[in-house]
Write a protein that holds these residues in place. Sequence first.
Motif, PDB file in Angstrom:
ATOM      1  N   ILE A  18       3.138  22.901  -0.949  1.00 34.93           N
ATOM      2  CA  ILE A  18       2.914  22.981  -2.391  1.00 34.93           C
ATOM      3  C   ILE A  18       3.283  24.367  -2.902  1.00 34.93           C
ATOM      4  O   ILE A  18       3.933  24.504  -3.944  1.00 34.93           O
ATOM      5  CB  ILE A  18       1.443  22.632  -2.739  1.00 34.93           C
ATOM      6  N   GLN A  19       2.900  25.417  -2.167  1.00 38.36           N
ATOM      7  CA  GLN A  19       3.240  26.783  -2.580  1.00 38.36           C
ATOM      8  C   GLN A  19       4.758  26.976  -2.627  1.00 38.36           C
ATOM      9  O   GLN A  19       5.272  27.640  -3.532  1.00 38.36           O
ATOM     10  CB  GLN A  19       2.596  27.818  -1.646  1.00 38.36           C
ATOM     11  N   GLU A  20       5.462  26.384  -1.676  1.00 40.62           N
ATOM     12  CA  GLU A  20       6.929  26.481  -1.670  1.00 40.62           C
ATOM     13  C   GLU A  20       7.513  25.767  -2.885  1.00 40.62           C
ATOM     14  O   GLU A  20       8.441  26.267  -3.523  1.00 40.62           O
ATOM     15  CB  GLU A  20       7.495  25.894  -0.373  1.00 40.62           C
ATOM     16  N   GLN A  21       6.954  24.593  -3.227  1.00 41.49           N
ATOM     17  CA  GLN A  21       7.421  23.855  -4.409  1.00 41.49           C
ATOM     18  C   GLN A  21       7.169  24.669  -5.675  1.00 41.49           C
ATOM     19  O   GLN A  21       8.030  24.742  -6.557  1.00 41.49           O
ATOM     20  CB  GLN A  21       6.711  22.500  -4.511  1.00 41.49           C
ATOM     21  N   ILE A  22       5.983  25.270  -5.769  1.00 43.42           N
ATOM     22  CA  ILE A  22       5.650  26.080  -6.937  1.00 43.42           C
ATOM     23  C   ILE A  22       6.635  27.243  -7.065  1.00 43.42           C
ATOM     24  O   ILE A  22       7.123  27.537  -8.164  1.00 43.42           O
ATOM     25  CB  ILE A  22       4.189  26.596  -6.850  1.00 43.42           C
ATOM     26  N   GLU A  23       6.943  27.882  -5.945  1.00 43.50           N
ATOM     27  CA  GLU A  23       7.878  29.024  -5.967  1.00 43.50           C
ATOM     28  C   GLU A  23       9.258  28.583  -6.453  1.00 43.50           C
ATOM     29  O   GLU A  23       9.888  29.267  -7.265  1.00 43.50           O
ATOM     30  CB  GLU A  23       7.963  29.657  -4.574  1.00 43.50           C
ATOM     31  N   LEU A  24       9.728  27.422  -5.979  1.00 46.46           N
ATOM     32  CA  LEU A  24      11.027  26.908  -6.417  1.00 46.46           C
ATOM     33  C   LEU A  24      11.013  26.598  -7.912  1.00 46.46           C
ATOM     34  O   LEU A  24      11.978  26.899  -8.631  1.00 46.46           O
ATOM     35  CB  LEU A  24      11.405  25.646  -5.627  1.00 46.46           C
ATOM     36  N   LEU A  25       9.928  26.022  -8.392  1.00 40.99           N
ATOM     37  CA  LEU A  25       9.822  25.708  -9.818  1.00 40.99           C
ATOM     38  C   LEU A  25       9.797  26.985 -10.655  1.00 40.99           C
ATOM     39  O   LEU A  25      10.414  27.050 -11.721  1.00 40.99           O
ATOM     40  CB  LEU A  25       8.562  24.869 -10.098  1.00 40.99           C
ATOM     41  N   ARG A  26       9.111  28.027 -10.153  1.00 36.75           N
ATOM     42  CA  ARG A  26       9.086  29.300 -10.882  1.00 36.75           C
ATOM     43  C   ARG A  26      10.483  29.916 -10.951  1.00 36.75           C
ATOM     44  O   ARG A  26      10.862  30.514 -11.955  1.00 36.75           O
ATOM     45  CB  ARG A  26       8.092  30.258 -10.231  1.00 36.75           C
TER      46      ARG A  26
END
Length: 153
Positions: A18-26
Amino acid sequence: MGASQQQLQELSQQLQEIQEQIELLREDVEAVRDQQDAVDEATDAIEQLESGSTVQVPLGGGAYVRATIEDIDEVIVELGADYALERDQEGAIETLEHKKDRLDDRIEELEDQISELEAESGQLEQQAQQLQQQAMQQQMQQMQQGQEQSPDE
């Protein structure tokens, strides 16, 4: 490995994903903001230019050429998907403002996705804490039971 340890490991892996997905979205949000900045710069330039103005036109690779604006009412504006449209000065500004509105919508969508993922992450962190507390309580109980069973001398 106990069931709770395995669950903790799975939760940890989910949290990391989830943290990796959030980073990509940011990163996507930043890229869209960069596009908005470019649209703002283009809008400002079109508003300030007039026929007969002299400008530096980028050719790529850091090379520029001086050019004179023949007709500010012949502005070619990218629409997306490899399409472009020739507009007059006012129409070009309207097109760019519409493009910026679509970019605003995209940022909103991305930020909504980030919020959803952050909420999911918070729930998973709570589950992990509960599992850790349960594991500690079980260890304490086992220790107490072990002490009770040892012979007193």
